[in-house]
Design an enzyme around this catalytic site. Sequence first.
Site, short mmCIF file in Angstrom:
data_model
loop_
_atom_site.label_atom_id
_atom_site.label_comp_id
_atom_site.label_asym_id
_atom_site.label_seq_id
_atom_site.Cartn_x
_atom_site.Cartn_y
_atom_site.Cartn_z
N HIS A 159 -9.98 1.79 0.35
CA HIS A 159 -8.67 1.66 0.24
C HIS A 159 -8.19 1.17 -1.03
O HIS A 159 -8.62 -0.08 -1.54
CB HIS A 159 -8.33 0.51 1.37
CG HIS A 159 -6.83 0.20 1.59
ND1 HIS A 159 -5.95 0.92 0.74
CD2 HIS A 159 -6.18 0.12 2.89
CE1 HIS A 159 -4.62 0.81 1.34
NE2 HIS A 159 -5.00 0.49 2.72
N HIS A 217 -3.55 8.19 6.26
CA HIS A 217 -3.69 6.87 5.54
C HIS A 217 -5.14 6.54 5.91
O HIS A 217 -5.75 5.88 5.08
CB HIS A 217 -2.59 6.10 6.28
CG HIS A 217 -2.63 4.55 5.77
ND1 HIS A 217 -2.56 4.44 4.36
CD2 HIS A 217 -2.83 3.25 6.29
CE1 HIS A 217 -2.40 3.06 4.06
NE2 HIS A 217 -2.66 2.57 5.21
N CYS A 227 0.79 -1.22 0.09
CA CYS A 227 -0.24 -0.07 0.07
C CYS A 227 0.75 1.32 0.00
O CYS A 227 0.10 2.45 -0.01
CB CYS A 227 -0.87 -0.06 1.16
SG CYS A 227 -2.14 -1.41 1.18
#
Length: 373
Positions: free
Chosen positions: A302, A268, A136
Amino acid sequence: MTEEVVVTGFGVHTAFGRGAQAVRDGVFAGVPAFAAATRFDPTPYRTPMTAAAPGEPVLREVLHDCAHDAVTMAGLNRGAQAAVLVGSAGDWTAVTRFWREREETGLADSVPAHLAQGLADRLGLHGRRLAFTNACVASASALIHGWRLVSSGWAPAAVCAGAYLVEEENHAKFDSGRALAKDGAVRPFSAGRSGLLLGDGVAVLVLESARTARERGARVLARFTGWGIASDAYHVAKPHPEGRGMAAAARQALNRAGLSTVDYVNAHGTGTPLNDSAETNGLRSVLGPSTVVSSTKGTTGHMLEASGAVEFVISLLALLDGVVPPTANYFAPDPACDLDYVTEGPRKADLRQVLSLNAAFGGMNTAIVLEHA
């Protein structure tokens, strides 16, 4: 001599569609994009929800479309010298099929390294071609390495991308790991948050030296002034409870940019219990308790490897528009998350500097500073 690095073009695709206006209408309006999955049968899973655009888009084609938008905006012509860097795990469905059937499928361009090669060839650009697959933080890593190439003079420009489209394999993995939100909503920094949900994300940015941009007469959208990379070295999946890796990356980025604070942090913010409290602790230790923070994953989901690039675009639009995007789906305060999370909706603000943060399994952390042109 170190070159100043600027942003001159971008293209973006999310669950809301293609282009900046789709991001404004969805992310900045605080509209969640979650709905029951249609690209695969979701009935075997705990939650059916994803944030995906309609239909079954092909990853490499969406990437090429966003790259076309980016280089057109930047005025970067075919034949130009520019590195091409892509953060992606590739098209999971096609890659799995490729390794099973090998070259007979003709799907080699869906493997990560081939995405970068194919993108450079299609754009007619000459220079280094690199792929990043470190989960990620992959596309944030591509952007950071692009900065390094441009600032050092190794490349006059860098086309940096991130790409992920919702598919069943990752949905199944996160579901089996009990990481998906049980109630079908991502609630960053909120009491009652129960996990993440996956979302479509593709973004392409053109970075170049300020000198080259001036010589070409290109419009400078923002300055890319700082970055940081750090590792928790704490756990294979959990972040350090005090957010030490995230704090270290943020400090590096601020120091590189010559700043002690920023006007806004795009966090995040996965909506998982452990990430959000750890990130809060890390941010508080670096920027103090009055930090303005939001997570846009409550709208986009996400986007895995693409998160860094798409959230770079979101941070760029925040600077350009003077608007802080809200944290959507906020339910109630959590004592472990006590910063200003912009839960009331989009907030007008005079933004001069933005910090964008990303993290990944294995304790990887990245931080990027963008400043007004």
